[in-house]
Design an enzyme around this catalytic site. Sequence first.
Site, mmCIF file in Angstrom:
data_model
loop_
_atom_site.group_PDB
_atom_site.id
_atom_site.type_symbol
_atom_site.label_atom_id
_atom_site.label_comp_id
_atom_site.label_asym_id
_atom_site.label_seq_id
_atom_site.Cartn_x
_atom_site.Cartn_y
_atom_site.Cartn_z
ATOM 1 N N LYS A 140 -0.284 6.272 -8.881
ATOM 2 C CA LYS A 140 1.050 6.206 -8.276
ATOM 3 C C LYS A 140 1.493 7.613 -7.895
ATOM 4 O O LYS A 140 1.383 8.549 -8.686
ATOM 5 C CB LYS A 140 2.047 5.604 -9.261
ATOM 6 C CG LYS A 140 3.464 5.514 -8.747
ATOM 7 C CD LYS A 140 4.339 4.855 -9.802
ATOM 8 C CE LYS A 140 5.800 4.917 -9.438
ATOM 9 N NZ LYS A 140 6.644 4.380 -10.507
ATOM 10 N N SER A 148 -3.556 3.611 9.026
ATOM 11 C CA SER A 148 -3.687 4.224 7.711
ATOM 12 C C SER A 148 -2.470 5.063 7.323
ATOM 13 O O SER A 148 -1.490 5.141 8.053
ATOM 14 C CB SER A 148 -4.938 5.101 7.619
ATOM 15 O OG SER A 148 -4.792 6.234 8.441
ATOM 16 N N TYR A 201 -4.612 1.902 4.165
ATOM 17 C CA TYR A 201 -5.633 2.631 3.415
ATOM 18 C C TYR A 201 -5.407 4.126 3.562
ATOM 19 O O TYR A 201 -4.796 4.588 4.528
ATOM 20 C CB TYR A 201 -7.036 2.246 3.879
ATOM 21 C CG TYR A 201 -7.288 2.524 5.343
ATOM 22 C CD1 TYR A 201 -7.862 3.733 5.749
ATOM 23 C CD2 TYR A 201 -6.939 1.606 6.315
ATOM 24 C CE1 TYR A 201 -8.080 3.999 7.085
ATOM 25 C CE2 TYR A 201 -7.152 1.863 7.655
ATOM 26 C CZ TYR A 201 -7.724 3.062 8.036
ATOM 27 O OH TYR A 201 -7.926 3.330 9.369
#
Length: 116
Positions: A9, A25, A58
Amino acid sequence: MLVQVVKSKIHRVKVTGADLNYIGSITIDEDLMDAANIIEGERVQIVNNNNGERLETYAIPGPRGSGEITLNGAAARKVAVNDVLILIVYGFMDFEEAKNFKPSLVFPNEKDNTLT
């Protein structure tokens, strides 16, 4: 049994760019990726604190020490520069292993997204 848990995180980073014409992305300063144990191409959930949007894309590495957080492609429509994001990556692991697993949590400098 496998369970899905938070693996990594990055908490409260500011968007530095939004590039609608890029293939897709999220570009993340490679120092932040390393600190959070995120690898290139890994799936990232993005939570936008400013507008409540949640999306997935991603990760691709950005220049080290730059503080870059750029949403690319369609995701660029979901953010504005200076929006505050939480980036979350999940991993699958054995139920017993998950009980003791500690995720990589990164709290960058909110001024410039760096680790200083």
